[in-house]
Design a protein around this motif. Sequence first.
Motif, PDB file in Angstrom:
ATOM      1  N   LEU A  15       0.954  -1.220   0.093  1.00 34.96           N
ATOM      2  CA  LEU A  15      -0.035  -0.021  -0.049  1.00 34.96           C
ATOM      3  C   LEU A  15       0.935   1.261   0.050  1.00 34.96           C
ATOM      4  CD1 LEU A  15      -3.084  -0.718   2.416  1.00 34.96           C
ATOM      5  CD2 LEU A  15      -3.068  -0.723   0.060  1.00 34.96           C
ATOM      6  N   LEU A  16       2.126   1.070   0.758  1.00 34.11           N
ATOM      7  CA  LEU A  16       2.831   2.433   0.964  1.00 34.11           C
ATOM      8  C   LEU A  16       3.392   2.698  -0.364  1.00 34.11           C
ATOM      9  CD1 LEU A  16       3.384   3.852   3.429  1.00 34.11           C
ATOM     10  CD2 LEU A  16       5.845   2.737   3.552  1.00 34.11           C
ATOM     11  N   TYR A  17       4.014   1.520  -1.026  1.00 31.37           N
ATOM     12  CA  TYR A  17       4.841   1.721  -2.477  1.00 31.37           C
ATOM     13  C   TYR A  17       3.587   2.197  -3.589  1.00 31.37           C
ATOM     14  CZ  TYR A  17       8.872  -0.649  -0.813  1.00 31.37           C
ATOM     15  OH  TYR A  17      10.072  -0.724   0.008  1.00 31.37           O
ATOM     16  N   ILE A  18       2.434   1.782  -3.312  1.00 29.09           N
ATOM     17  CA  ILE A  18       1.459   2.145  -4.511  1.00 29.09           C
ATOM     18  C   ILE A  18       1.284   3.878  -4.131  1.00 29.09           C
ATOM     19  CG2 ILE A  18      -0.862   2.216  -5.279  1.00 29.09           C
ATOM     20  CD1 ILE A  18      -0.736  -0.765  -4.655  1.00 29.09           C
ATOM     21  N   GLY A  19       1.155   4.022  -2.942  1.00 26.47           N
ATOM     22  CA  GLY A  19       1.071   5.549  -2.675  1.00 26.47           C
ATOM     23  C   GLY A  19       2.151   6.342  -3.121  1.00 26.47           C
ATOM     24  N   PHE A  20       3.391   5.945  -2.759  1.00 30.54           N
ATOM     25  CA  PHE A  20       4.548   6.677  -3.375  1.00 30.54           C
ATOM     26  C   PHE A  20       4.513   6.704  -5.011  1.00 30.54           C
ATOM     27  CE2 PHE A  20       6.073   7.445   0.749  1.00 30.54           C
ATOM     28  CZ  PHE A  20       6.867   6.494   1.151  1.00 30.54           C
TER      29      PHE A  20
ATOM     30  N   TRP B 286      -5.323  11.608  -9.798  1.00 35.31           N
ATOM     31  CA  TRP B 286      -4.283  10.522  -9.399  1.00 35.31           C
ATOM     32  C   TRP B 286      -3.792  10.924  -7.997  1.00 35.31           C
ATOM     33  CZ3 TRP B 286      -2.394   6.642 -12.250  1.00 35.31           C
ATOM     34  CH2 TRP B 286      -2.917   6.326 -13.680  1.00 35.31           C
ATOM     35  N   THR B 287      -3.607  12.172  -7.689  1.00 36.88           N
ATOM     36  CA  THR B 287      -3.157  12.644  -6.332  1.00 36.88           C
ATOM     37  C   THR B 287      -4.037  11.851  -5.127  1.00 36.88           C
ATOM     38  OG1 THR B 287      -2.334  14.552  -7.116  1.00 36.88           O
ATOM     39  CG2 THR B 287      -2.490  14.384  -4.811  1.00 36.88           C
ATOM     40  N   LEU B 288      -5.377  12.131  -5.500  1.00 33.22           N
ATOM     41  CA  LEU B 288      -6.213  11.359  -4.411  1.00 33.22           C
ATOM     42  C   LEU B 288      -6.035   9.905  -4.386  1.00 33.22           C
ATOM     43  CD1 LEU B 288      -8.766  12.203  -2.769  1.00 33.22           C
ATOM     44  CD2 LEU B 288     -10.203  11.798  -4.649  1.00 33.22           C
ATOM     45  N   VAL B 289      -5.841   9.266  -5.307  1.00 37.52           N
ATOM     46  CA  VAL B 289      -5.486   7.804  -5.275  1.00 37.52           C
ATOM     47  C   VAL B 289      -4.260   7.729  -4.596  1.00 37.52           C
ATOM     48  CG1 VAL B 289      -4.978   5.723  -6.484  1.00 37.52           C
ATOM     49  CG2 VAL B 289      -6.594   7.262  -7.375  1.00 37.52           C
ATOM     50  N   ALA B 290      -3.199   8.458  -4.867  1.00 35.10           N
ATOM     51  CA  ALA B 290      -1.975   8.195  -4.074  1.00 35.10           C
ATOM     52  C   ALA B 290      -2.158   8.459  -2.502  1.00 35.10           C
ATOM     53  CB  ALA B 290      -1.036   9.140  -4.624  1.00 35.10           C
ATOM     54  N   PHE B 291      -2.891   9.553  -2.358  1.00 35.57           N
ATOM     55  CA  PHE B 291      -3.172  10.094  -0.908  1.00 35.57           C
ATOM     56  C   PHE B 291      -4.047   9.035  -0.184  1.00 35.57           C
ATOM     57  CE2 PHE B 291      -4.374  12.755   2.556  1.00 35.57           C
ATOM     58  CZ  PHE B 291      -5.811  12.375   2.848  1.00 35.57           C
ATOM     59  N   THR B 292      -4.858   8.357  -0.747  1.00 38.05           N
ATOM     60  CA  THR B 292      -5.850   7.181   0.255  1.00 38.05           C
ATOM     61  C   THR B 292      -4.871   6.156   0.255  1.00 38.05           C
ATOM     62  OG1 THR B 292      -7.613   8.151  -1.404  1.00 38.05           O
ATOM     63  CG2 THR B 292      -7.757   5.993  -0.181  1.00 38.05           C
ATOM     64  N   PHE B 293      -3.906   5.426  -0.830  1.00 43.09           N
ATOM     65  CA  PHE B 293      -3.167   4.556  -0.627  1.00 43.09           C
ATOM     66  C   PHE B 293      -2.170   4.835   0.583  1.00 43.09           C
ATOM     67  CE2 PHE B 293      -4.396   0.903  -3.014  1.00 43.09           C
ATOM     68  CZ  PHE B 293      -5.112   1.434  -4.134  1.00 43.09           C
ATOM     69  N   LEU B 294      -1.462   5.989   0.349  1.00 45.33           N
ATOM     70  CA  LEU B 294      -0.401   6.495   1.273  1.00 45.33           C
ATOM     71  C   LEU B 294      -0.971   6.451   2.966  1.00 45.33           C
ATOM     72  CD1 LEU B 294       2.422   6.911   1.336  1.00 45.33           C
ATOM     73  CD2 LEU B 294       2.107   9.182   0.975  1.00 45.33           C
ATOM     74  N   SER B 295      -2.311   7.341   2.839  1.00 51.17           N
ATOM     75  CA  SER B 295      -2.643   7.278   4.254  1.00 51.17           C
ATOM     76  C   SER B 295      -3.039   6.136   4.968  1.00 51.17           C
ATOM     77  CB  SER B 295      -4.344   8.141   4.079  1.00 51.17           C
ATOM     78  OG  SER B 295      -3.940   9.415   3.326  1.00 51.17           O
ATOM     79  N   VAL B 296      -3.572   5.040   4.038  1.00 45.90           N
ATOM     80  CA  VAL B 296      -4.108   3.812   4.881  1.00 45.90           C
ATOM     81  C   VAL B 296      -2.482   3.206   4.922  1.00 45.90           C
ATOM     82  CG1 VAL B 296      -5.223   1.708   4.372  1.00 45.90           C
ATOM     83  CG2 VAL B 296      -6.247   3.732   3.599  1.00 45.90           C
ATOM     84  N   GLY B 297      -1.492   3.025   4.037  1.00 45.59           N
ATOM     85  CA  GLY B 297      -0.400   2.649   4.198  1.00 45.59           C
ATOM     86  C   GLY B 297       0.452   3.094   5.421  1.00 45.59           C
ATOM     87  N   ILE B 298       0.476   4.326   5.714  1.00 42.92           N
ATOM     88  CA  ILE B 298       1.044   4.805   6.917  1.00 42.92           C
ATOM     89  C   ILE B 298       0.040   4.488   8.218  1.00 42.92           C
ATOM     90  CG2 ILE B 298       1.530   6.700   8.283  1.00 42.92           C
ATOM     91  CD1 ILE B 298       2.156   8.501   5.490  1.00 42.92           C
ATOM     92  N   VAL B 299      -0.998   4.641   8.142  1.00 40.92           N
ATOM     93  CA  VAL B 299      -1.885   4.047   9.522  1.00 40.92           C
ATOM     94  C   VAL B 299      -1.473   2.517   9.871  1.00 40.92           C
ATOM     95  CG1 VAL B 299      -3.967   3.982  10.750  1.00 40.92           C
ATOM     96  CG2 VAL B 299      -3.356   5.984   9.382  1.00 40.92           C
ATOM     97  N   LEU B 300      -1.634   1.794   8.551  1.00 44.81           N
ATOM     98  CA  LEU B 300      -1.256   0.519   8.931  1.00 44.81           C
ATOM     99  C   LEU B 300       0.033   0.320   9.206  1.00 44.81           C
ATOM    100  CD1 LEU B 300      -3.121  -1.409   5.825  1.00 44.81           C
ATOM    101  CD2 LEU B 300      -3.562  -1.509   8.391  1.00 44.81           C
ATOM    102  N   GLY B 301       0.996   0.913   8.894  1.00 44.29           N
ATOM    103  CA  GLY B 301       2.412   0.761   9.291  1.00 44.29           C
ATOM    104  C   GLY B 301       2.514   1.024  10.845  1.00 44.29           C
ATOM    105  N   ALA B 302       1.810   2.113  11.153  1.00 45.62           N
ATOM    106  CA  ALA B 302       1.853   2.545  12.548  1.00 45.62           C
ATOM    107  C   ALA B 302       0.987   1.392  13.255  1.00 45.62           C
ATOM    108  CB  ALA B 302       1.032   3.696  12.990  1.00 45.62           C
ATOM    109  N   TRP B 303      -0.037   0.741  12.902  1.00 42.51           N
ATOM    110  CA  TRP B 303      -0.763  -0.421  13.601  1.00 42.51           C
ATOM    111  C   TRP B 303       0.293  -1.621  13.679  1.00 42.51           C
ATOM    112  CZ3 TRP B 303      -5.358  -3.504  11.543  1.00 42.51           C
ATOM    113  CH2 TRP B 303      -6.183  -4.008  12.699  1.00 42.51           C
ATOM    114  N   TRP B 304       1.130  -1.598  12.621  1.00 46.05           N
ATOM    115  CA  TRP B 304       1.857  -2.955  12.614  1.00 46.05           C
ATOM    116  C   TRP B 304       2.983  -2.667  13.804  1.00 46.05           C
ATOM    117  CZ3 TRP B 304       5.660  -4.111   7.963  1.00 46.05           C
ATOM    118  CH2 TRP B 304       6.160  -5.177   8.263  1.00 46.05           C
ATOM    119  N   SER B 305       3.698  -1.486  13.603  1.00 44.59           N
ATOM    120  CA  SER B 305       4.770  -1.267  14.695  1.00 44.59           C
ATOM    121  C   SER B 305       4.170  -1.374  16.023  1.00 44.59           C
ATOM    122  CB  SER B 305       5.601  -0.194  14.527  1.00 44.59           C
ATOM    123  OG  SER B 305       4.836   0.858  13.856  1.00 44.59           O
TER     124      SER B 305
END
Lengths: 189, 699, 149
Positions: B183-188, B218-237
Amino acid sequence: MTSRRRHPVRWVAGVVLVVLVVVGVVLATRTPQQATAVASPLLGRPAPAFTGSDLSSGSRVSLASLRGRYVVINFFASWCIPCQEEAPDLSRFHYTQAHTPGGAAMVSVVFHDTTGTARAFLQSNGDLWPAISDPGGVIADHYGVTAPPTTFVVDPSGRVAAVLEGPATQKNLESFLKAAGARARATSG
Amino acid sequence: MIDAHLGTIGVWLAFGASIVGAIVLLVGQVSRRDAATPTGRVAGDGRLLAPVLLVGALLAVGAMEHALVTHDFALAFVAENNSTVTPLLYSITGMWSALAGSILLWGLVLSVVSTIFVWRYRRQAADPVIRWATLVLYVVSAFFFGLMIGPANPFVTAAGVTNGLGPNSLLQDNPLVAIHPPLLYIGFVVFTVPFAFAIGMLATGRVGDRWQIECRRWTLVAFTFLSVGIVLGAWWSYQVLGWGGFWGWDPVENAALLPWLCGTAYLHSVLVQERRGLMRVWNLSLSIATFALTILGTFLTRSGVITSVHAFSQSTIGPLLIGFFFAVVIVGFGLIAWRGDRLRSPGGIDAPLGREGAFLLNNVLFVGFAFVVLLGTVYPLLYEALTQQQVTVGAPFFNTVAVPAGLTLLFLMAVAPVLSWRKMSGTVLWQRLVIPVWIGVGTVVLCVALGLRGGATLIGFGLGAMAAATAARALVLSVRAARTRHVGWWRGLVGRANGGMIVHLGVVLLAVGVIAATSYRHQAELPLHRGTPVTFDGHRFTFEGLRTVSSPSRTAHQALVKVDGGVFAPATSSFGSALSDVGTPAIDSGLWGDVYLTFDAVGGLGAASGNQAIDNLPRGSVAIGVVVEPLVTWLWAGGLLIGLGGALALVPGSRRRATEPASAPPGLVTGAEADANHDEPTPAPEPVGALVARGVSPA
Amino acid sequence: MGERPARLPLWARVAVPLAVLAVALVIGSGAFDAGPQTVAQRAAAIEVNVRCPSCTDLSVAQSNATTAIAVRHQIEGMVAAGRPTSAIDQVLVAEYGQTILLVPPDAGGVPLIWVVPLVLGAAALVGVGVVFWRRSRAFDALKARERVA
């Protein structure tokens, strides 16, 4: 608003560009962090005193009693892979030092490990020199040890001459001793 | 062995396709610089190479995954990141567990994005902006696949390895490793497209509204993936690292946050351009900055110049990544310096009390915050360059900046959605804000009455409630308007403005969770003796016993602890042939908070060195680390809501065509505003969501 | 249109909730609950700024690593002995180096890391203010011209 040709965008973009390039140059010239001889704040300062009892024999070991010799202090743990890697090198180093007049003394200090496993680790490596436990991690704290293996070389006057993070090798230790000895002779001679 | 060959062929194929595509497009641009054929197939537009690029990437990824799943240790990458006992899921995710494979994942996503781009704009293939943008995409692909041919080669072979080391223990501890990095990479990677568009627009000097709208999507797509990716990363850690926290201002975490901040600023600022044609240069700069920050983030994560729990670190890739960063920055900001002044809109912001003013403030806030976070992240390197001395910049600095920035953000979220464009009177503003203000004040009073303390914390709760009320108000009005129009009430929840309000609700939930979890966190080390309950912070803990659970890939020594009602098993685990133990926390999650347990020590193992979490623990007793954190679940729920809102925002609300001229001339005074001197309140204009739902383009 | 009841002027309607908020915040800031700082509180305040030696980002307050516990014991001992914060920091730096503190050192009393953010923040606010002021003036000038014309 038509006649003033001040190009504010050009200025701002130019400033941003310069700042980013400078930051980039700084980043580009940094070397990746490596585990080598480290500029510890203890270098050149008196080594913190410690005492303890040897894990196998129970006899008292103290840094003060080793004054007048080079002392190699090795912080280790049984769970630490680089400690296992450096064990043969330390044994070889100990052998040569034990058979050299005025050779260095060695003390090992247990870092975050249980007595049983530490003892087992030492025995599997020959248990050739004293090793003390460190209840509460106080000795490690005073020496600023963040992770094992960390090795300190203390000169005969009690000052820290070298700090090595990561697995020590026989060659490393011997070259440190040689360099420190040369320095000592140069300042006294 | 065959996997190595296939993979190498795939990488070379992708690299070749991107190089050839870039050259074809460049030659095409240079030779027909002034031609502007609007239709028809144009020879040499390089489009056909995108599928070839995709095929190459798929081949390489397929080969790598096959090697991982079949434990083919002929590949050095597999030998280092896989073992015979690694379960299937963690074999698959092993691809992005280390440097070279993560670049491969990046390359895959980039090739997919490029193909989608080329396909979506196939009818405008002759448009110079599209041609330049495609060129940029090919160049970026060429760079990343070039990295895989050189220093980050995933298909290096190893000889004579019969069993590998397996992935890092922390990377096979939790299934989120399968979700967070992709998810993070898709966002980036999706941020590459707005960058490509920006370069195209600057190179051609055409700032078409159509392309800005596309950029925004396109930015909205990236934003959505990146936001969820970051929050999931926080949840994971949070679940794995054992300290009960979820954000450490680690350089790698900051590396993901920085493009998110600029991307979010862009998403808001581009609304001003769509509505009034203003802030064009801001938007181009933000697109470029966002992409440049993704590259800088990649550099920080992979070059090894900053130590981090997340870092991959390999020294040879650093210079190449920083070189690419230079190229991006010089090309991007150089183009802006060259062309930017000509692209400025003739209009301007009329008054501070208007939505444009709020968006300008928003931009300044986000960019400023991003800059300060960047400064804090690279400060140790800058300091060392100047003084040869090493320092650390940690959470205290970042928190000191984040608190005021976050509160200002909540304030803007609370007020800006009710502002009108251009100018608005204080009376109308108050009319719209009176309920949210009282809800906010009421929340603060309630919290104080409940005994909660802390100035910034209370302000945060109050502003959060106010922002939630503002967003809810907009959604309610929008749903009502959709009903009036008989298009189905759900239309009031989709589309750009409504999706945005749902995202705001998610952000508020997340912010409130963060504030509560950090302000009212209580931590202790509890010695637990079998059968004797201990009470801490309103919870009851009883130690029930020890248990060891073994499987081929993992052995866990668990301590069974009863927390209030349920039994939880924090453990220390060792994985297969990985050599060090990791702590595996157990979490009692609830709506109002979490109880976070770690298994820290067992008594009676002999005088342990340094491990005195609790002195003199008797044999058979355990030391359990307990962290009680209120409202942590709201964080994850907020993240989910952000993702949902982003997805809803992508639903086309109604046909909006960009037919308006690039910017409205300044100084047009419409009837309502001309009466600003009178005391009569002007009729409150409807919020954007309602108008959009009605299919009306608001002026 | 019916009769409107007498209403407070706008400024008063805004001032009431703000006043309530102010009172709540004053109570809620905890200034009235707090006593003098205890040893534990002082130690906690110092621990937040000290890095756990064997971790990368965590403070000794957050981490339960063995090295963090050892440092916490050391800090608590020094606080109980009444040593000032700067002395405690110096002892830790002498053992571990400057990187043990999570806050970079000042240069002659000036916290360097804050210089750029504060300058930038001030410049940003000034810049935004200037933009608004200029545009406001242009807007008013245009309005005036249109009235005359």
